[in-house]
Design an enzyme around this catalytic site. Structure first.
Site, PDB file in Angstrom:
ATOM      1  N   ARG A 114       4.636   8.170  29.750  1.00 57.07           N
ATOM      2  CA  ARG A 114       3.455   7.659  29.029  1.00 57.07           C
ATOM      3  C   ARG A 114       3.825   6.909  27.756  1.00 57.07           C
ATOM      4  NH1 ARG A 114       2.244  12.519  31.056  1.00 57.07           N
ATOM      5  NH2 ARG A 114       0.648  12.502  32.687  1.00 57.07           N
ATOM      6  N   LYS A 136       2.368  -8.135  25.035  1.00 57.62           N
ATOM      7  CA  LYS A 136       1.852  -8.182  26.408  1.00 57.62           C
ATOM      8  C   LYS A 136       3.021  -7.914  27.340  1.00 57.62           C
ATOM      9  CE  LYS A 136      -2.038 -11.426  26.269  1.00 57.62           C
ATOM     10  NZ  LYS A 136      -2.521 -12.734  26.744  1.00 57.62           N
ATOM     11  N   GLU A 178       6.266 -24.514  24.826  1.00 55.34           N
ATOM     12  CA  GLU A 178       5.491 -23.531  24.045  1.00 55.34           C
ATOM     13  C   GLU A 178       5.607 -23.822  22.543  1.00 55.34           C
ATOM     14  OE1 GLU A 178       3.369 -21.356  25.132  1.00 55.34           O
ATOM     15  OE2 GLU A 178       3.930 -21.042  27.230  1.00 55.34           O
ATOM     16  N   LYS A 218       2.690 -16.969  16.057  1.00 61.20           N
ATOM     17  CA  LYS A 218       2.293 -15.947  17.034  1.00 61.20           C
ATOM     18  C   LYS A 218       2.071 -14.609  16.340  1.00 61.20           C
ATOM     19  CE  LYS A 218       2.523 -14.264  21.615  1.00 61.20           C
ATOM     20  NZ  LYS A 218       3.055 -14.278  22.949  1.00 61.20           N
ATOM     21  N   GLU A 228      -6.740  -9.941  22.295  1.00 62.60           N
ATOM     22  CA  GLU A 228      -7.344 -11.193  22.736  1.00 62.60           C
ATOM     23  C   GLU A 228      -8.866 -11.149  22.765  1.00 62.60           C
ATOM     24  OE1 GLU A 228      -4.685 -13.525  25.312  1.00 62.60           O
ATOM     25  OE2 GLU A 228      -6.445 -13.840  26.557  1.00 62.60           O
ATOM     26  N   ARG A 232      -6.785 -14.911  19.586  1.00 55.37           N
ATOM     27  CA  ARG A 232      -5.532 -14.997  20.369  1.00 55.37           C
ATOM     28  C   ARG A 232      -5.624 -16.031  21.485  1.00 55.37           C
ATOM     29  NH1 ARG A 232      -1.377 -10.086  21.999  1.00 55.37           N
ATOM     30  NH2 ARG A 232       0.036 -11.392  23.165  1.00 55.37           N
ATOM     31  N   ASN A 236      -3.541 -19.986  24.244  1.00 53.80           N
ATOM     32  CA  ASN A 236      -3.685 -20.463  25.627  1.00 53.80           C
ATOM     33  C   ASN A 236      -3.947 -21.963  25.702  1.00 53.80           C
ATOM     34  OD1 ASN A 236      -3.311 -17.893  26.541  1.00 53.80           O
ATOM     35  ND2 ASN A 236      -5.496 -17.419  26.668  1.00 53.80           N
ATOM     36  N   HIS A 239      -2.999 -23.786  28.793  1.00 53.04           N
ATOM     37  CA  HIS A 239      -2.669 -22.797  29.813  1.00 53.04           C
ATOM     38  C   HIS A 239      -3.675 -22.702  30.959  1.00 53.04           C
ATOM     39  CE1 HIS A 239       0.497 -21.754  27.101  1.00 53.04           C
ATOM     40  NE2 HIS A 239       0.874 -20.702  27.790  1.00 53.04           N
ATOM     41  N   HIS A 243      -1.705 -22.710  34.276  1.00 49.98           N
ATOM     42  CA  HIS A 243      -1.584 -21.580  35.220  1.00 49.98           C
ATOM     43  C   HIS A 243      -1.929 -22.023  36.644  1.00 49.98           C
ATOM     44  CE1 HIS A 243      -2.089 -18.412  31.814  1.00 49.98           C
ATOM     45  NE2 HIS A 243      -0.824 -18.656  32.073  1.00 49.98           N
ATOM     46  N   HIS A 255       7.402 -21.952  33.834  1.00 51.43           N
ATOM     47  CA  HIS A 255       6.092 -21.827  33.187  1.00 51.43           C
ATOM     48  C   HIS A 255       5.843 -23.022  32.238  1.00 51.43           C
ATOM     49  CE1 HIS A 255       2.796 -19.746  31.128  1.00 51.43           C
ATOM     50  NE2 HIS A 255       3.432 -19.877  29.981  1.00 51.43           N
TER      51      HIS A 255
HETATM   52  N1  NAD Z   1       4.312 -11.369  27.646  1.00 48.84           N
HETATM   53  C1  NAD Z   1       3.940 -12.558  27.231  1.00 48.84           C
HETATM   54  O1  NAD Z   1       3.187 -12.716  26.266  1.00 48.84           O
HETATM   55  C2  NAD Z   1       4.463 -13.764  27.945  1.00 48.84           C
HETATM   56  C3  NAD Z   1       4.292 -15.044  27.380  1.00 48.84           C
HETATM   57  C4  NAD Z   1       4.849 -16.123  28.037  1.00 48.84           C
HETATM   58  C5  NAD Z   1       5.550 -15.954  29.221  1.00 48.84           C
HETATM   59  N2  NAD Z   1       5.687 -14.700  29.740  1.00 48.84           N
HETATM   60  C6  NAD Z   1       6.444 -14.485  30.972  1.00 48.84           C
HETATM   61  O2  NAD Z   1       7.795 -14.888  30.744  1.00 48.84           O
HETATM   62  C7  NAD Z   1       8.361 -15.406  31.956  1.00 48.84           C
HETATM   63  C8  NAD Z   1       8.922 -16.773  31.663  1.00 48.84           C
HETATM   64  O3  NAD Z   1       9.910 -16.647  30.661  1.00 48.84           O
HETATM   65  P1  NAD Z   1      11.363 -17.276  30.819  1.00 48.84           P
HETATM   66  O4  NAD Z   1      11.253 -18.738  30.998  1.00 48.84           O
HETATM   67  O5  NAD Z   1      12.188 -16.753  29.717  1.00 48.84           O
HETATM   68  O6  NAD Z   1      11.781 -16.716  32.256  1.00 48.84           O
HETATM   69  P2  NAD Z   1      12.986 -15.901  32.880  1.00 48.84           P
HETATM   70  O7  NAD Z   1      13.133 -14.574  32.251  1.00 48.84           O
HETATM   71  O8  NAD Z   1      12.728 -15.937  34.317  1.00 48.84           O
HETATM   72  O9  NAD Z   1      14.276 -16.773  32.511  1.00 48.84           O
HETATM   73  C9  NAD Z   1      14.399 -18.082  33.029  1.00 48.84           C
HETATM   74  C10 NAD Z   1      15.816 -18.292  33.622  1.00 48.84           C
HETATM   75  O10 NAD Z   1      16.755 -18.347  32.554  1.00 48.84           O
HETATM   76  C11 NAD Z   1      17.865 -17.488  32.854  1.00 48.84           C
HETATM   77  N3  NAD Z   1      18.415 -17.074  31.581  1.00 48.84           N
HETATM   78  C12 NAD Z   1      17.884 -16.215  30.701  1.00 48.84           C
HETATM   79  N4  NAD Z   1      18.606 -16.199  29.578  1.00 48.84           N
HETATM   80  C13 NAD Z   1      19.648 -17.043  29.771  1.00 48.84           C
HETATM   81  C14 NAD Z   1      20.746 -17.437  28.973  1.00 48.84           C
HETATM   82  N5  NAD Z   1      20.896 -17.015  27.713  1.00 48.84           N
HETATM   83  N6  NAD Z   1      21.662 -18.286  29.499  1.00 48.84           N
HETATM   84  C15 NAD Z   1      21.505 -18.750  30.768  1.00 48.84           C
HETATM   85  N7  NAD Z   1      20.464 -18.438  31.553  1.00 48.84           N
HETATM   86  C16 NAD Z   1      19.554 -17.580  31.060  1.00 48.84           C
HETATM   87  C17 NAD Z   1      17.249 -16.389  33.678  1.00 48.84           C
HETATM   88  O11 NAD Z   1      18.243 -15.715  34.405  1.00 48.84           O
HETATM   89  C18 NAD Z   1      16.265 -17.173  34.532  1.00 48.84           C
HETATM   90  O12 NAD Z   1      16.918 -17.755  35.630  1.00 48.84           O
HETATM   91  C19 NAD Z   1       7.235 -15.401  32.967  1.00 48.84           C
HETATM   92  O13 NAD Z   1       7.346 -14.259  33.781  1.00 48.84           O
HETATM   93  C20 NAD Z   1       5.959 -15.323  32.120  1.00 48.84           C
HETATM   94  O14 NAD Z   1       4.891 -14.730  32.800  1.00 48.84           O
HETATM   95  C21 NAD Z   1       5.172 -13.611  29.119  1.00 48.84           C
END
Ligand code: NAD
Length: 351
Positions: A114, A136, A178, A218, A228, A232, A236, A239, A243, A255
Site C-alpha cells: 500500500r 502521475k 515538451e 511543472k 488536475e 494542471r 496538456n 495533447h 494522444h 510521445h
Molecule cells: N507520468 C507522467 O506525468 C508522464 C508524462 C509524460 C510522459 N509519460 C510517459 O513517459 C513515457 C515516454 O517517456 P520516454 O520518452 O522517456 O520513454 P521511454 O522510457 O520509453 O524511453 C524512450 C527510449 O529511450 C531509451 N533510453 C532511455 N534513457 C536512455 C539513455 N540515457 N540513453 C539511451 N537510451 C535511453 C529507452 O530505452 C527507450 O527506448 C510514456 O510511457 C508516457 O506515457 C508520463
C-alpha cells in the site's frame, strides 16, 4: 546543483546536475534495501548490474524497453522481484530510465504494501522535464494508455544530465517537444534559448537550463493543482490531438512526435479562437521543424482522430476540450467546439 521544490500530497525536491552513482549510494545509506528498476538498455549502457553488485543492500530488476514495460505482466514481474528481495515498508524503489520506467516503478511503489518510498532518476529528456515530476504513475492496458495508475509522488527526483549523452537524437527531439510546449504555455525564456539554438546539438549544450526552466513550471503547476482540477490541464497544451495521433500510429511514434503536431493544431486553434498572433503560430512551426519534429499529418485521418479524441475523453469522463494560448504564457480553456470548426483548423495542419 539546482534544487526545485514540489509540494503535492508530500513535499519533495527535484535535484538537477547531480551524479546518479553518488545519490544512489546516499539512498543506500538511508534504507535497508533498495530495488533498482531499469530497462536492459540502461543496465547495459551504465553497468547498473555492477553498481548493484557493489552493495548487499541493492537489488536489480531489469524490465523491458519502452512501452513494453508498462504492462500488467511487467508490473507483476516487479511485484515478484519486490517479494523476492523481501522489500518492506522501510525499504525503497529506485527507477532509472525514461518516462516508461518511472511510470511503472512509481506505480509499483504505490501498490506494494500500500505504498513504499520511491526515487526517480530520469534518463531521458521527456522523463526529466515531464514524466518523473508531478506524481502521475501508471501502466497501459487493452482499454487504453495510462488508464490504470495513481497519483503517487516520489521522495525525490535526481536528474543527472550525463545520461542524455547516450540518448538518440530522435528521443532528445521528442523530449524537446515538451520543453517547447512548456515555453509556449509559461516561459518566454525557454523560447528565447531555443530560438537562439541553430540545431539540436546547440539545444543539447543548453539542456541543463532548459530542464531547470521546464521543471520549475511543472513544479509550480502541480504544486497548485496536483490532481488536475483545472490549472494542471495547461500542461496538456497540444495533447488532445497528440494522444489521438499516438493511438492512430499504434503507439509506434515517440510521445513527443505526436505532441509536436498537436502543438501546431493547438496554436492554429488559438489563432482562430483566442487571437494568438500569426507570428507566434509560425514560431511553433519553426521551432519544431528546427529540431526535426513533425508539424503536419494526413488529411485522410481526421475522422479517425476525432473518434479517438472523443473515446479518450469518454474513458476519462471528461468533455472534449483543448488548451489554447492567447499569447505566450497565457493559457485558455477551449470547450464546446463544433466538429466543422475543428475540421477547418485541421485542414491548416494536414497534407
Ligand atoms: N507520468 C507522467 O506525468 C508522464 C508524462 C509524460 C510522459 N509519460 C510517459 O513517459 C513515457 C515516454 O517517456 P520516454 O520518452 O522517456 O520513454 P521511454 O522510457 O520509453 O524511453 C524512450 C527510449 O529511450 C531509451 N533510453 C532511455 N534513457 C536512455 C539513455 N540515457 N540513453 C539511451 N537510451 C535511453 C529507452 O530505452 C527507450 O527506448 C510514456 O510511457 C508516457 O506515457 C508520463
Amino acid at each position: 546543483m539546482i534544487e526545485i521544490k514540489v509540494s503535492s500530497e508530500r513535499e519533495y525536491s527535484v535535484h538537477i546536475g547531480i551524479s546518479w552513482q553518488e545519490e544512489l549510494l546516499e539512498i543506500c545509506r538511508s534504507f535497508d534495501k533498495v530495488l533498482v528498476i531499469a530497462p536492459k538498455k540502461i543496465v547495459e549502457l551504465y553497468e547498473i548490474d555492477q553498481v548493484a553488485a557493489s552493495s548487499s543492500k541493492l537489488f536489480l530488476h531489469e524490465v523491458a524497453d519502452g512501452e513494453d514495460q508498462k504492462t500488467l505482466t511487467s508490473l507483476d514481474g516487479v511485484w515478484s522481484a519486490l517479494a523476492q528481495a523481501k522489500i518492506g515498508r522501510k525499504d525503497a524503489i529506485v527507477a532509472i530510465g525514461g518516462g516508461a520506467t518511472t511510470d511503472l516503478s512509481g506505480f509499483a511503489a504505490a501498490t506494494w504494501l500500500r505504498g513504499i518510498e520511491w526515487f526517480a532518476f530520469p534518463s531521458t529528456l521527456a522523463g526529466a522535464v515531464d514524466a518523473a515530476v508531478g506524481g502521475k504513475t501508471g501502466i497501459n492496458s487493452p482499454a487504453g494508455k495510462n488508464l490504470i495508475g495513481s497519483f503517487y509522488s516520489p521522495r525525490a527526483v535526481f536528474i543527472d544530465t550525463s545520461f542524455l549523452s547516450t540518448l538518440s537524437d530522435r528521443d532528445f527531439a521528442a523530449g524537446l517537444a515538451e520543453v517547447i510546449k512548456t515555453g509556449f504555455i509559461a516561459s518566454e525564456e525557454i523560447l528565447t534559448i531555443l530560438d537562439a539554438c541553430a540545431s539540436l546539438e546547440d539545444a543539447r549544450v543548453k539542456v541543463e537550463r532548459l530542464i531547470a526552466l521546464s521543471v520549475a513550471v511543472k513544479a509550480r503547476v502541480v504544486s497548485e493543482d496536483f490532481k488536475e482540477g483545472k490549472l494542471r490541464e495547461i500542461l496538456n497544451y497540444g495533447h488532445t490531438l497528440g494522444h489521438a495521433i499516438e493511438r492512430s500510429e499504434g503507439y509506434t511514434w515517440r510521445h513527443g512526435e505526436a505532441i509536436a503536431i498537436g502543438l501546431v493544431f493547438a496554436a492554429e486553434l488559438s489563432h482562430s479562437l483566442c487571437d494568438l498572433p500569426a507570428p507566434v503560430v509560425a514560431s511553433h512551426r519553426n521551432l519544431l521543424t528546427k529540431f526535426g519534429l513533425p508539424i503536419s499529418y494526413s488529411a485522410h485521418k481526421w475522422d479517425e482522430l476525432l473518434d479517438f479524441m472523443r473515446l479518450d475523453k469518454k474513458a476519462r469522463s471528461a468533455s472534449l476540450r483543448f488548451i489554447g494560448i492567447s499569447e505566450v504564457g497565457t493559457p485558455q480553456w477551449l470547450e464546446n467546439l463544433q466538429d466543422d470548426q475543428l475540421a477547418l483548423i485541421y485542414e491548416r495542419i494536414s497534407q
